[in-house]
Write an enzyme that holds these catalytic residues in place. Structure first.
Site, PDB file in Angstrom:
ATOM      1  N   GLU A  66       0.801  -1.239   0.000  1.00  0.00           N
ATOM      2  CA  GLU A  66       0.000   0.000   0.000  1.00  0.00           C
ATOM      3  C   GLU A  66       0.828   1.281   0.000  1.00  0.00           C
ATOM      4  O   GLU A  66       0.298   2.360   0.261  1.00  0.00           O
ATOM      5  CB  GLU A  66      -0.992   0.032   1.182  1.00  0.00           C
ATOM      6  CG  GLU A  66      -2.111  -0.986   1.048  1.00  0.00           C
ATOM      7  CD  GLU A  66      -3.087  -0.934   2.207  1.00  0.00           C
ATOM      8  OE1 GLU A  66      -3.750   0.093   2.380  1.00  0.00           O
ATOM      9  OE2 GLU A  66      -3.178  -1.928   2.943  1.00  0.00           O
ATOM     10  N   THR A  71       0.738   2.223  -8.214  1.00  0.00           N
ATOM     11  CA  THR A  71       0.138   3.497  -8.638  1.00  0.00           C
ATOM     12  C   THR A  71       1.173   4.324  -9.395  1.00  0.00           C
ATOM     13  O   THR A  71       0.891   4.894 -10.452  1.00  0.00           O
ATOM     14  CB  THR A  71      -0.370   4.280  -7.405  1.00  0.00           C
ATOM     15  OG1 THR A  71      -1.199   3.420  -6.637  1.00  0.00           O
ATOM     16  CG2 THR A  71      -1.145   5.517  -7.803  1.00  0.00           C
ATOM     17  N   ARG A 196      -7.524   0.158  -5.645  1.00  0.00           N
ATOM     18  CA  ARG A 196      -6.562  -0.615  -4.863  1.00  0.00           C
ATOM     19  C   ARG A 196      -6.546  -2.051  -5.366  1.00  0.00           C
ATOM     20  O   ARG A 196      -7.561  -2.762  -5.291  1.00  0.00           O
ATOM     21  CB  ARG A 196      -6.934  -0.579  -3.377  1.00  0.00           C
ATOM     22  CG  ARG A 196      -6.167  -1.550  -2.498  1.00  0.00           C
ATOM     23  CD  ARG A 196      -4.661  -1.369  -2.567  1.00  0.00           C
ATOM     24  NE  ARG A 196      -3.984  -2.297  -1.670  1.00  0.00           N
ATOM     25  CZ  ARG A 196      -2.743  -2.725  -1.852  1.00  0.00           C
ATOM     26  NH1 ARG A 196      -2.038  -2.318  -2.907  1.00  0.00           N
ATOM     27  NH2 ARG A 196      -2.192  -3.552  -0.992  1.00  0.00           N
ATOM     28  N   ASP A 220       7.623  -4.437 -10.828  1.00  0.00           N
ATOM     29  CA  ASP A 220       6.791  -4.136  -9.659  1.00  0.00           C
ATOM     30  C   ASP A 220       6.529  -5.437  -8.903  1.00  0.00           C
ATOM     31  O   ASP A 220       6.173  -6.451  -9.502  1.00  0.00           O
ATOM     32  CB  ASP A 220       5.465  -3.527 -10.143  1.00  0.00           C
ATOM     33  CG  ASP A 220       4.545  -3.112  -9.010  1.00  0.00           C
ATOM     34  OD1 ASP A 220       5.043  -2.896  -7.881  1.00  0.00           O
ATOM     35  OD2 ASP A 220       3.325  -3.000  -9.252  1.00  0.00           O
ATOM     36  N   GLN A 224       3.475  -6.655   0.528  1.00  0.00           N
ATOM     37  CA  GLN A 224       3.031  -7.212   1.805  1.00  0.00           C
ATOM     38  C   GLN A 224       4.016  -8.289   2.260  1.00  0.00           C
ATOM     39  O   GLN A 224       4.712  -8.888   1.440  1.00  0.00           O
ATOM     40  CB  GLN A 224       1.618  -7.782   1.659  1.00  0.00           C
ATOM     41  CG  GLN A 224       0.603  -6.658   1.494  1.00  0.00           C
ATOM     42  CD  GLN A 224      -0.837  -7.133   1.482  1.00  0.00           C
ATOM     43  OE1 GLN A 224      -1.093  -8.336   1.408  1.00  0.00           O
ATOM     44  NE2 GLN A 224      -1.762  -6.207   1.522  1.00  0.00           N
TER      45      GLN A 224
HETATM   46  N1  LIG Z   1      -4.068   9.780  -1.464  1.00  0.00           N
HETATM   47  C1  LIG Z   1      -3.171   9.105  -2.164  1.00  0.00           C
HETATM   48  N2  LIG Z   1      -3.365   7.794  -2.393  1.00  0.00           N
HETATM   49  C2  LIG Z   1      -2.429   7.144  -3.101  1.00  0.00           C
HETATM   50  C3  LIG Z   1      -1.258   7.771  -3.600  1.00  0.00           C
HETATM   51  N3  LIG Z   1      -0.516   6.834  -4.237  1.00  0.00           N
HETATM   52  C4  LIG Z   1      -1.199   5.675  -4.138  1.00  0.00           C
HETATM   53  N4  LIG Z   1      -2.356   5.864  -3.465  1.00  0.00           N
HETATM   54  C5  LIG Z   1      -3.369   4.850  -3.157  1.00  0.00           C
HETATM   55  O1  LIG Z   1      -2.807   3.910  -2.273  1.00  0.00           O
HETATM   56  C6  LIG Z   1      -3.382   2.625  -2.489  1.00  0.00           C
HETATM   57  C7  LIG Z   1      -2.301   1.582  -2.563  1.00  0.00           C
HETATM   58  O2  LIG Z   1      -1.488   1.821  -3.686  1.00  0.00           O
HETATM   59  P1  LIG Z   1      -0.786   0.643  -4.508  1.00  0.00           P
HETATM   60  O3  LIG Z   1      -0.084   1.312  -5.648  1.00  0.00           O
HETATM   61  O4  LIG Z   1      -1.742  -0.446  -4.797  1.00  0.00           O
HETATM   62  O5  LIG Z   1       0.285   0.142  -3.433  1.00  0.00           O
HETATM   63  P2  LIG Z   1       1.434  -0.959  -3.641  1.00  0.00           P
HETATM   64  O6  LIG Z   1       2.664  -0.379  -3.017  1.00  0.00           O
HETATM   65  O7  LIG Z   1       1.544  -1.351  -5.064  1.00  0.00           O
HETATM   66  O8  LIG Z   1       0.895  -2.145  -2.742  1.00  0.00           O
HETATM   67  P3  LIG Z   1       1.224  -3.740  -2.894  1.00  0.00           P
HETATM   68  O9  LIG Z   1       0.844  -4.129  -4.276  1.00  0.00           O
HETATM   69  O10 LIG Z   1       0.404  -4.400  -1.835  1.00  0.00           O
HETATM   70  O11 LIG Z   1       2.686  -3.876  -2.625  1.00  0.00           O
HETATM   71  C8  LIG Z   1      -4.217   2.728  -3.767  1.00  0.00           C
HETATM   72  O12 LIG Z   1      -5.585   2.798  -3.433  1.00  0.00           O
HETATM   73  C9  LIG Z   1      -3.772   4.043  -4.379  1.00  0.00           C
HETATM   74  O13 LIG Z   1      -4.792   4.665  -5.088  1.00  0.00           O
HETATM   75  C10 LIG Z   1      -1.080   9.175  -3.341  1.00  0.00           C
HETATM   76  O14 LIG Z   1      -0.121   9.811  -3.729  1.00  0.00           O
HETATM   77  N5  LIG Z   1      -2.068   9.767  -2.605  1.00  0.00           N
HETATM   78 MG   LIG Z   2       1.200  -3.119  -6.020  1.00  0.00          MG
END
Ligand SMILES: Nc1nc2c(ncn2[C@@H]2O[C@H](COP(=O)(O)OP(=O)(O)OP(=O)(O)O)[C@@H](O)[C@H]2O)c(=O)[nH]1
Ligand SMILES: [Mg+2]
Length: 398
Positions: A66, A71, A196, A220, A224
């Site tokens: 997360e 993203t 997400r 990527d 987790q």
């Molecule tokens: N408010 C806000 N939300 C964000 C930002 N960047 C990402 N998010 C949100 O954070 C959540 C998690 O982002 P992901 O990109 O899925 O995180 P990840 O690091 O890939 O997570 P894993 O795949 O579990 O490793 C998503 O719902 C995104 O929309 C940001 O700059 N601001």
């Molecule tokens: Mg991810």
């Protein structure tokens, strides 16, 4: 195959799962599969290929769950005109994100014994919603979600969100609930960015930059805890690492372990990674992400609530002290305090310093720190430009 159904992770490509809920084992199995990936998806084995016209530079995206890795990658893909494939899957995931977020709030409010009043029936509808059945996300469900979002019991549970796990974008999902059931709905670009999708496995993307002759492969991985043991499989041929940390995590608990603060976990993970002997000469681009969320979180709590930042002193702390943000005496009717831009800058500089203080091996100059919001393209673009401008010369490729 949609994200409301269970599917094993794809072997060589992406496998992404709609956000799981720690309180329900059913969430863990629903996968989207590699089809959320864009056409640029490659096998990880081609990661260091050189076609004779410049290098193909492999960059790894690391960081806890997360933090925003996928993203950031999605934004970079959009900047490279890689179309988002299968909008239907995003719609499916958004419905799930929306339903799950309210379900978590209802479960928590129930656990604390809050009274839903006239929304008792709505709370029941949400609590009994089957996340594996997309078609159940209908008018009745949306009405229940909208009504509950205005309910004092849910408002109170939401205000205490640092005490349990909840998707940070929950308010966004509730705000688009109506759209999700309208016929012909197509996710907007912001909807796609805010979706997400938990990454499981390894995703690779080939990107051809317009302004130099190098190509980039971005890898990527899932952040987790149970995903991290797969990281080592993608280390071969890595030329640089983008390490993503969610700055707002200083108030959040870990999805995997409710006793652990997410920032503490992120800094430990960064320290282990950056000081790994095989990476001691590897350029690191640290992205301090979700800067947008600091405005609200710093308004409500100082950085020092996190044990890693216990020595932080804010010159902007309100004279009357910070409002109570946990426990039963929380006041849901007060105007939220917002941090000023200077207050955010001050906190960001402090976090940058903390991150750099964790680098103990190799030259410190190999680590560059950027603060931005991955959800905002205008902030990702300069970061990506800087990386592609500087990395080839740092690797002595030009
Ligand atoms: N408010 C806000 N939300 C964000 C930002 N960047 C990402 N998010 C949100 O954070 C959540 C998690 O982002 P992901 O990109 O899925 O995180 P990840 O690091 O890939 O997570 P894993 O795949 O579990 O490793 C998503 O719902 C995104 O929309 C940001 O700059 N601001
Ligand atoms: Mg991810």
């Amino acid at each position: 195959m949609g994200c409301f159904q269970s599917k094993p992770a794809a072997a060589a490509g992406a496998a992404e799962t709609c956000a799981p809920n720690p309180t329900s084992p059913t969430y863990a199995n629903a996968t989207v599969g590699g089809s959320l990936g864009a056409p640029g998806a490659l096998s990880a084995t081609s990661a260091s290929a050189d076609d004779g016209h410049g290098e193909t530079i492999k960059i790894l995206l690391l960081g806890p769950g997360e933090s925003g890795k996928s993203t950031l990658l999605r934004q970079i893909e959009i900047m490279h005109d890689i179309p988002t494939s299968d909008l239907k899957l995003y719609r499916t995931c958004l419905k799930r994100n929306c339903a799950q977020s309210m379900q978590v709030l209802v479960e928590q409010a129930t656990l604390w014994g809050y009274d839903f009043g006239e929304d008792e029936k709505h709370a029941e509808i949400v609590a009994n919603f089957d996340l594996s059945n997309e078609t159940a996300f209908d008018r009745t469900m949306v009405t229940a979600i909208q009504s509950l979002w205005d309910n004092p019991a849910i408002k109170k549970a939401f205000a205490r969100r640092s005490e349990f796990w909840l998707l940070e974008a929950a308010p966004y999902y509730f705000s688009i609930a109506e759209n999700l059931i309208s016929p012909g709905y197509k996710p907007t670009e912001m909807d796609i960015i805010m979706t997400r999708v938990v990454t499981t496995g390894i995703t690779t993307r080939l990107l051809d930059t317009k302004h130099d002759h190098n190509k980039y492969i971005l890898v990527d991985v899932g952040g987790q805890r149970n995903e991290r043991r797969k990281w080592a499989k993608s280390f071969e041929g890595v030329r640089a690492i983008i390490f993503v940390i969610n700055m707002a995590d200083y108030t959040n608990i870990l999805y995997e372990d409710a006793t652990v603060n997410r920032m503490v976990e992120a800094l430990k993970l960064f320290s282990t990674t950056v000081n790994t002997p095989m990476f001691e000469d590897t350029p690191f681009y640290v992205v301090l992400n979700k800067r947008d969320l600091l405005e609200t979180s710093l308004g409500e709590r100082p950085l020092s609530v996190c044990e890693s930042f216990a020595d932080y002193v804010s010159p902007f702390a309100p004279a009357e002290g910070y409002p109570s943000m946990s426990g039963e005496d929380i006041d849901i009717d007060r105007e939220p305090r917002m941090a000023s831009p200077q207050e955010v800058d001050h906190a960001v500089e402090y976090i940058k310093g903390k991150v750099l203080s964790l680098v103990h091996s190799g030259p410190l100059e190999r680590v560059e720190v950027f603060a931005l919001s991955s959800m905002r393209r205008a902030e990702v673009q300069p970061f990506w430009n800087e990386l592609t401008d500087t990395l080839p010369s740092r690797l002595q490729l030009n």
